[in-house]
Write a protein that holds these residues in place. Structure first.
Motif, PDB file in Angstrom:
ATOM      1  N   ARG A  72       0.858  -1.186   0.000  1.00 37.22           N
ATOM      2  CA  ARG A  72       0.000   0.000   0.000  1.00 37.22           C
ATOM      3  C   ARG A  72       0.894   1.236   0.000  1.00 37.22           C
ATOM      4  O   ARG A  72       1.763   1.360   0.877  1.00 37.22           O
ATOM      5  N   ILE A  73       0.699   2.112  -0.960  1.00 34.38           N
ATOM      6  CA  ILE A  73       1.466   3.356  -1.035  1.00 34.38           C
ATOM      7  C   ILE A  73       0.509   4.494  -0.728  1.00 34.38           C
ATOM      8  O   ILE A  73      -0.373   4.827  -1.539  1.00 34.38           O
ATOM      9  N   CYS A  74       0.652   5.053   0.450  1.00 39.88           N
ATOM     10  CA  CYS A  74      -0.251   6.107   0.916  1.00 39.88           C
ATOM     11  C   CYS A  74       0.183   7.453   0.334  1.00 39.88           C
ATOM     12  O   CYS A  74       1.345   7.841   0.430  1.00 39.88           O
ATOM     13  N   GLY A  75      -0.788   8.143  -0.273  1.00 35.62           N
ATOM     14  CA  GLY A  75      -0.487   9.429  -0.884  1.00 35.62           C
ATOM     15  C   GLY A  75      -0.092   9.303  -2.345  1.00 35.62           C
ATOM     16  O   GLY A  75       0.549  10.198  -2.891  1.00 35.62           O
ATOM     17  N   ALA A  76      -0.475   8.194  -2.978  1.00 33.72           N
ATOM     18  CA  ALA A  76      -0.133   7.970  -4.385  1.00 33.72           C
ATOM     19  C   ALA A  76      -1.358   7.488  -5.149  1.00 33.72           C
ATOM     20  O   ALA A  76      -2.278   6.901  -4.581  1.00 33.72           O
ATOM     21  N   THR A  77      -1.351   7.734  -6.433  1.00 41.17           N
ATOM     22  CA  THR A  77      -2.414   7.277  -7.325  1.00 41.17           C
ATOM     23  C   THR A  77      -1.876   6.148  -8.200  1.00 41.17           C
ATOM     24  O   THR A  77      -0.663   5.924  -8.272  1.00 41.17           O
TER      25      THR A  77
END
Length: 309
Positions: A72-77
């Motif tokens: 999970r990459i938080c702050g990415a689209t």
């Protein structure tokens, strides 16, 4: 396998989750292994095991769930993932095949691979990497991190704030070339400060494109290293690090004090015989010397910390 072999790993599934992106199906991956093997200095481990950091002008938090093979990459689209993070994390390379290839060489590298099985070689910004590894000379990792962050905070532009913490980019060649040794004094770089300023002046004079061009596939690792050694303070070890960690030259084999130890203790090569180590690596691990080096580096540093070697 040939030098350019990049067998495609199993397909990844990429899903948008609010302001985050989730990627499933990742194999041969572990954030602790990736961010704690001496190749990067701008990521911080959080209490929950996630990592927050910055690359290519973006700030994100990464969370790895090994049971679900989910990142999970938080702050990415999803677009950010395809444009930045897929390449940065080297997710288009099949490390399972590479590990199998290397493990067939001997039991030593096989044990190191098992210990650091989730390592991947990051594809970092070239300018950031040259600054980071100039600072790394005769330095330990915690202090390198402090120096790199201090340089960014002192002369770099603010990228943004994440979880209440401000993040800064490293100074551009143009900004750093105009700095004085007094300007860099708060960063506590010691003799390395002059290297950074002089290197910035050459990059400003030639243009950043000259440095960027060294990452082109047609440029060999030897040619890249030779060109990198023109920069102030860049010797063979630093040049190998830059070419490996930002230019895709995965046959580069950086030899520092830790690698000299592991090659001596586990392969019996005289600790001061760097030439013999380089020749051994070129023969034994080709074409994946840089990947093998990271497995060995991670293995020796963590075993010595635990008093096991």
């Amino acid at each position: 396998m040939t030098r350019d072999d990049q067998t495609v790993p199993p397909a990844l599934k990429v899903n948008s989750c609010g302001r985050d992106v989730e990627i499933t199906g990742i194999r041969d991956f572990d954030l602790d292994h990736i961010f704690d093997c001496g190749q990067c200095f701008r990521w911080t481990r959080n209490e929950d095991g996630s990592y927050t950091g910055t690359a290519f002008g973006r700030i994100v938090r990464m969370i790895w769930n090994p049971a679900k093979q989910l990142l999970r990459i938080c702050g990415a689209t999803p677009e950010d993932f395809e444009n930045v993070w897929r390449g940065y994390l080297d997710l288009n390379r099949d490390y399972g095949e590479i590990k199998k290839y290397l493990a067939e060489k001997d039991t030593v590298i096989r044990e190191a691979i098992d210990f650091g099985s989730g390592i991947r070689i990051l594809n970092q910004e070239k300018w950031e990497t040259i600054l980071s590894f100039l600072i790394s000379q005769n330095n330990n990792i915690p202090r390198i991190r402090k120096c790199v962050d201090s340089l960014a905070e002192t002369l770099g532009a603010k990228i943004g704030t994440y979880d209440g913490k401000a993040y800064y980019a490293l100074p551009t060649p143009e900004i750093l070339a105009e700095a004085s040794l007094e300007d860099l004094a708060p960063c506590r770089l010691g003799y390395r400060a002059k290297y950074l300023i002089d290197t910035a002046k050459l990059v400003r004079e030639e243009g950043l494109d000259v440095l960027e061009a060294l990452g082109q596939p047609e440029i060999t690792a030897d040619d890249a290293r030779q060109s990198l050694c023109r920069y102030s303070g860049v010797g063979p070890k630093v040049a190998n690090c830059i070419s490996l960690f930002s230019m895709g030259k995965i046959d580069s084999f950086p030899i520092d004090v830790w690698v000299r130890k592991v090659m001596h203790q586990l392969y019996g090569i005289e600790e001061k015989n760097v030439k013999a180590m380089a020749e051994f690596a070129a023969e034994r691990f080709c074409p994946y010397g840089g990947i093998a080096q990271q497995y060995l580096f991670y293995y020796i540093t963590h075993h010595e910390e635990d008093g096991q070697l």
